[in-house]
Design an enzyme around this catalytic site. Structure first.
Site, PDB file in Angstrom:
ATOM      1  CE  LYS A 159      38.770   9.702  25.674  1.00 58.01           C
ATOM      2  NZ  LYS A 159      38.920   8.573  24.763  1.00 58.01           N
TER       3      LYS A 159
HETATM    4  N1  PPE Z   1      36.305   6.926  19.717  1.00 61.38           N
HETATM    5  C1  PPE Z   1      36.910   6.393  20.807  1.00 61.38           C
HETATM    6  C2  PPE Z   1      36.434   5.096  21.329  1.00 61.38           C
HETATM    7  C3  PPE Z   1      37.974   7.073  21.386  1.00 61.38           C
HETATM    8  O1  PPE Z   1      38.581   6.560  22.445  1.00 61.38           O
HETATM    9  C4  PPE Z   1      38.406   8.300  20.841  1.00 61.38           C
HETATM   10  C5  PPE Z   1      39.569   9.031  21.443  1.00 61.38           C
HETATM   11  C6  PPE Z   1      37.740   8.812  19.710  1.00 61.38           C
HETATM   12  C7  PPE Z   1      36.671   8.098  19.186  1.00 61.38           C
HETATM   13  C8  PPE Z   1      38.098  10.118  19.091  1.00 61.38           C
HETATM   14  O2  PPE Z   1      37.763  11.182  19.926  1.00 61.38           O
HETATM   15  P1  PPE Z   1      38.571  12.550  19.914  1.00 61.38           P
HETATM   16  O3  PPE Z   1      39.907  12.291  20.480  1.00 61.38           O
HETATM   17  O4  PPE Z   1      37.736  13.449  20.745  1.00 61.38           O
HETATM   18  O5  PPE Z   1      38.635  12.985  18.494  1.00 61.38           O
HETATM   19  N2  PPE Z   1      40.589   8.188  21.920  1.00 61.38           N
HETATM   20  C9  PPE Z   1      41.582   8.709  22.815  1.00 61.38           C
HETATM   21  C10 PPE Z   1      42.323   7.610  23.513  1.00 61.38           C
HETATM   22  C11 PPE Z   1      43.293   6.862  22.687  1.00 61.38           C
HETATM   23  C12 PPE Z   1      44.111   5.912  23.496  1.00 61.38           C
HETATM   24  O6  PPE Z   1      44.644   5.024  22.882  1.00 61.38           O
HETATM   25  O7  PPE Z   1      44.271   6.041  24.705  1.00 61.38           O
HETATM   26  C13 PPE Z   1      42.499   9.696  22.120  1.00 61.38           C
HETATM   27  O8  PPE Z   1      42.607   9.715  20.901  1.00 61.38           O
HETATM   28  O9  PPE Z   1      43.117  10.473  22.846  1.00 61.38           O
END
Ligand code: PPE
Length: 306
Positions: A159
């Site tokens: 990330k």
């Molecule tokens: N894909 C991406 C690209 C992503 O950034 C997230 C989280 C996910 C999948 C889902 O991952 P998880 O949160 O572990 O289920 N995105 C974070 C950032 C959002 C933002 O706008 O800033 C979040 O949901 O916290």
């Protein structure tokens, strides 16, 4: 949604007043996107605020840092405690939590290795990321003309801050075209994920989600949902999906910490419809789980009061 200020932000071990949480203009990450971050949520429960899957998020932060050869100057346990302390001092029942590991002031140029490694943890109240209507009736998605990164261009499993330019481009394109969110395809043409969420479809009664090899982040909500779905008796698999799998899905939804579980109403104007039974069951169990109401998943909660 404008940011809602709270009292304190944790910066390198100190709790700093919100308005004083500043960095130098020559902070390395600001110029080169060289940092890693997490997104976590704390929820109100009967025993006070609890952070959902805190250790898993902190472990992913350390894994992201490892990929970028960033040495975080704290242990995972120290950051787990720091997150809980930051939620506690701000007196919030529920909030979003944003740990950021960034390369600070010291050197410029593309070699990040000599830069100091700084860590901050900010929290703020954040409602439904894709809107309350979206949670109830589903969101309208568009497949982006922007591709997900090739995993040999940037590490999609980590990330990383700079990577999100790709997501922002896709998000803006979708919003300007009148949709709620974008779906990105991998360079091979398979469905990857949304700009900040993983994606699931129901096909022939099975719940399917794209694998990390299609450029998706290994989502913690995705993992929670896969566990919940299996426990509810559904068959679940990670597999490559084509855009037509989305168009013809029996049900579809997206998952993420910020977004939570949001039904997908249509993709490129091919209507999937109102949330179906599987989507509703998953949503209901997920929301009860994060609030500490499901005994089976109590271990996923880390109570702030300790
Ligand atoms: N894909 C991406 C690209 C992503 O950034 C997230 C989280 C996910 C999948 C889902 O991952 P998880 O949160 O572990 O289920 N995105 C974070 C950032 C959002 C933002 O706008 O800033 C979040 O949901 O916290």
């Amino acid at each position: 949604m404008p940011l809602q200020k709270v009292d304190k932000i944790w910066m390198d071990g100190q709790l700093v007043a919100w308005d004083d949480a500043k960095v130098h203009i020559l902070t390395h990450t600001m110029h080169y996107g060289s940092g890693v971050f997490e997104g976590i949520r704390a929820y109100a429960t009967a025993q006070g605020p609890a952070v959902f899957r805190l250790t898993d998020h902190i472990n992913r932060l350390f894994n992201s840092a490892k990929v970028y050869l960033i040495d975080i100057p704290y242990t995972p346990d120290e950051l787990v405690d720091a997150v809980k302390e930051t939620v506690r001092v701000n007196g919030l029942d529920s909030c979003y939590i944003r740990p950021l590991v960034y390369l600070g002031y010291g050197e410029m140029g593309l070699n990040p290795l000599p830069c100091p490694v700084n860590v901050s943890i900010a929290v703020w109240p954040w409602g439904s990321y894709l809107g309350d209507e979206g949670v109830k009736h589903g969101v309208r998605l568009k497949i982006s003309t922007w591709q997900r990164h090739d995993p040999n261009a940037v590490p999609v499993a980590a990330k990383g801050v700079g990577m999100y330019v790709n997501s922002s481009m896709a998000k803006v394109e979708a919003l300007k075209a009148g949709y709620d969110e974008a779906i990105l395809l991998s360079p091979q043409g398979y469905v990857s994920e949304c700009t900040g969420e993983n994606l699931f479809i129901v096909k022939h009664g099975r719940l399917l989600t794209p694998p990390v090899s299609a450029g998706a982040l290994e989502g913690i909500t995705q993992h929670s949902v896969m566990t919940i779905a299996r426990d509810l008796g559904y068959e679940v698999a990670e597999c490559n999906l084509l855009r037509t799998d989305l168009y013809l899905a029996e049900e579809a939804f997206l998952t993420g910490t910020a977004a939570e579980v949001v039904p997908i109403r249509s993709v490129d104007d091919r209507v999937i419809g109102e949330p179906g039974p599987l989507t509703k069951a998953i949503q209901q169990t997920y929301f009860a789980t994060v609030r500490g109401e499901v005994d089976q998943y109590k271990d996923w909660l880390d109570y702030v009061a300790g």
